[in-house]
Design a protein around this motif. Structure first.
Motif, mmCIF file in Angstrom:
data_model
loop_
_atom_site.group_PDB
_atom_site.id
_atom_site.type_symbol
_atom_site.label_atom_id
_atom_site.label_comp_id
_atom_site.label_asym_id
_atom_site.label_seq_id
_atom_site.Cartn_x
_atom_site.Cartn_y
_atom_site.Cartn_z
ATOM 1 N N MET A 1 -8.349 -0.944 -11.385
ATOM 2 C CA MET A 1 -7.172 -0.375 -12.026
ATOM 3 C C MET A 1 -6.710 -1.335 -13.117
ATOM 4 N N ALA A 2 -6.536 -0.843 -14.302
ATOM 5 C CA ALA A 2 -6.088 -1.667 -15.427
ATOM 6 C C ALA A 2 -4.624 -2.046 -15.244
ATOM 7 N N PRO A 3 -4.206 -3.212 -15.778
ATOM 8 C CA PRO A 3 -2.827 -3.666 -15.606
ATOM 9 C C PRO A 3 -1.781 -2.643 -16.032
ATOM 10 N N THR A 4 -2.044 -1.857 -17.044
ATOM 11 C CA THR A 4 -1.042 -0.890 -17.485
ATOM 12 C C THR A 4 -0.909 0.282 -16.535
ATOM 13 N N ASP A 5 -1.915 0.532 -15.696
ATOM 14 C CA ASP A 5 -1.846 1.666 -14.782
ATOM 15 C C ASP A 5 -0.670 1.550 -13.815
ATOM 16 N N LEU A 6 -0.473 0.387 -13.224
ATOM 17 C CA LEU A 6 0.640 0.225 -12.296
ATOM 18 C C LEU A 6 1.980 0.362 -13.003
ATOM 19 N N THR A 7 2.043 -0.026 -14.246
ATOM 20 C CA THR A 7 3.315 0.085 -14.955
ATOM 21 C C THR A 7 3.679 1.540 -15.240
ATOM 22 N N ARG A 8 2.711 2.426 -15.145
ATOM 23 C CA ARG A 8 2.973 3.851 -15.367
ATOM 24 C C ARG A 8 3.060 4.638 -14.067
ATOM 25 N N PHE A 9 2.904 3.969 -12.936
ATOM 26 C CA PHE A 9 2.928 4.661 -11.643
ATOM 27 C C PHE A 9 4.292 5.291 -11.392
ATOM 28 N N LYS A 10 4.262 6.503 -10.861
ATOM 29 C CA LYS A 10 5.502 7.215 -10.535
ATOM 30 C C LYS A 10 5.318 7.931 -9.206
ATOM 31 N N LEU A 79 4.747 0.570 2.474
ATOM 32 C CA LEU A 79 5.289 -0.629 3.115
ATOM 33 C C LEU A 79 4.270 -1.348 4.000
ATOM 34 N N LYS A 80 3.267 -0.609 4.503
ATOM 35 C CA LYS A 80 2.239 -1.230 5.347
ATOM 36 C C LYS A 80 1.479 -2.327 4.626
ATOM 37 N N VAL A 81 1.554 -2.349 3.309
ATOM 38 C CA VAL A 81 0.884 -3.394 2.548
ATOM 39 C C VAL A 81 1.405 -4.766 2.968
ATOM 40 N N THR A 134 14.668 -4.604 -1.671
ATOM 41 C CA THR A 134 13.889 -5.812 -1.405
ATOM 42 C C THR A 134 12.496 -5.465 -0.881
ATOM 43 N N ALA A 135 12.419 -4.508 0.025
ATOM 44 C CA ALA A 135 11.117 -4.099 0.566
ATOM 45 C C ALA A 135 10.248 -3.494 -0.537
ATOM 46 N N ALA A 136 10.835 -2.632 -1.348
ATOM 47 C CA ALA A 136 10.079 -2.006 -2.440
ATOM 48 C C ALA A 136 9.587 -3.056 -3.432
ATOM 49 N N GLN A 137 10.443 -4.014 -3.747
ATOM 50 C CA GLN A 137 10.053 -5.079 -4.672
ATOM 51 C C GLN A 137 8.941 -5.943 -4.082
ATOM 52 N N THR A 138 9.032 -6.242 -2.803
ATOM 53 C CA THR A 138 8.021 -7.069 -2.144
ATOM 54 C C THR A 138 6.633 -6.460 -2.303
ATOM 55 N N VAL A 139 6.523 -5.172 -1.997
ATOM 56 C CA VAL A 139 5.218 -4.513 -2.096
ATOM 57 C C VAL A 139 4.784 -4.393 -3.555
ATOM 58 N N ALA A 140 5.701 -4.074 -4.443
ATOM 59 C CA ALA A 140 5.346 -3.944 -5.867
ATOM 60 C C ALA A 140 4.826 -5.272 -6.406
ATOM 61 N N LEU A 144 1.050 -6.021 -7.843
ATOM 62 C CA LEU A 144 0.869 -6.595 -9.186
ATOM 63 C C LEU A 144 0.072 -7.897 -9.102
ATOM 64 N N THR A 145 0.345 -8.702 -8.105
ATOM 65 C CA THR A 145 -0.381 -9.969 -7.940
ATOM 66 C C THR A 145 -1.866 -9.715 -7.650
ATOM 67 N N VAL A 146 -2.151 -8.804 -6.743
ATOM 68 C CA VAL A 146 -3.535 -8.475 -6.431
ATOM 69 C C VAL A 146 -4.242 -7.939 -7.667
ATOM 70 N N GLN A 147 -3.584 -7.092 -8.405
ATOM 71 C CA GLN A 147 -4.176 -6.529 -9.617
ATOM 72 C C GLN A 147 -4.474 -7.627 -10.631
ATOM 73 N N THR A 148 -3.539 -8.560 -10.799
ATOM 74 C CA THR A 148 -3.708 -9.631 -11.773
ATOM 75 C C THR A 148 -4.849 -10.568 -11.391
ATOM 76 N N LEU A 149 -4.946 -10.867 -10.104
ATOM 77 C CA LEU A 149 -5.984 -11.785 -9.627
ATOM 78 C C LEU A 149 -7.340 -11.119 -9.498
ATOM 79 N N GLY A 150 -7.346 -9.792 -9.540
ATOM 80 C CA GLY A 150 -8.612 -9.048 -9.458
ATOM 81 C C GLY A 150 -9.051 -8.937 -8.076
#
Length: 150
Positions: A1-10, A79-81, A134-140, A144-150
């Motif tokens: 998934m490209a970095p911009t994909d998560l920024t467009r997630f809805k 949230l299971k993430v 806080t929970a939503a931010q934690t998973v987001a 994002l971290t996993v996506q960035t690190l590949g």
């Protein structure tokens, strides 16, 4: 998934969910297609049945699931993430008992999506909203971290 994909997630909004109850296969199709861009494992019948047995939400009526069920499966799957099921269960039950499922789900959607887009959030006004944000931010941030690190 490209970095911009998560920024467009809805996430699917409350008003976009079916107003009539759906069968298990429809619930799974709806949830799995909504969550596919996040790269999360697919939700299965076994998982949904387990959530019912753990009392995350009520049993379906006539094997049909309401919007509340769909929202619970969506949120639990996200949230299971980062959270264990007993913690998620407490949160789901508190939201259900508050009788503000639609409003609380909107809070979750907004916090999750704004975090993915690195946008500022309005400060929460009550303890439950703070926990949801806080929970939503934690998973987001995790995604994002996993996506960035590949």
């Amino acid at each position: 998934m490209a970095p911009t994909d998560l920024t467009r997630f809805k996430l699917i909004r409350w008003d976009e969910l079916p107003t009539v109850p759906v069968y298990m296969d429809q619930l799974l199709q709806l949830v799995n297609s909504a969550l596919a861009p996040l790269g999360l494992p697919a939700v299965t019948k076994t998982m949904v049945n387990s959530y019912v047995k753990q009392h995350f939400f009520s049993r379906p009526s006539g094997r049909r699931y309401t919007r509340n069920h769909v929202v619970a499966v969506l949120v639990v799957s996200i949230l299971k993430v980062d959270f264990k099921l007993p913690t998620i269960g407490k949160a789901i039950l508190a939201i259900r008992d508050s009788r503000q499922v639609a409003a609380r789900y909107q809070t979750f959607c907004t916090a999750f999506e704004k975090t993915l887009r690195a946008e500022a959030l309005q400060p929460a006004t009550d303890t439950m909203a703070v926990a949801i944000q806080t929970a939503a931010q934690t998973v987001a941030y995790h995604l994002l971290t996993v996506q960035t690190l590949g």
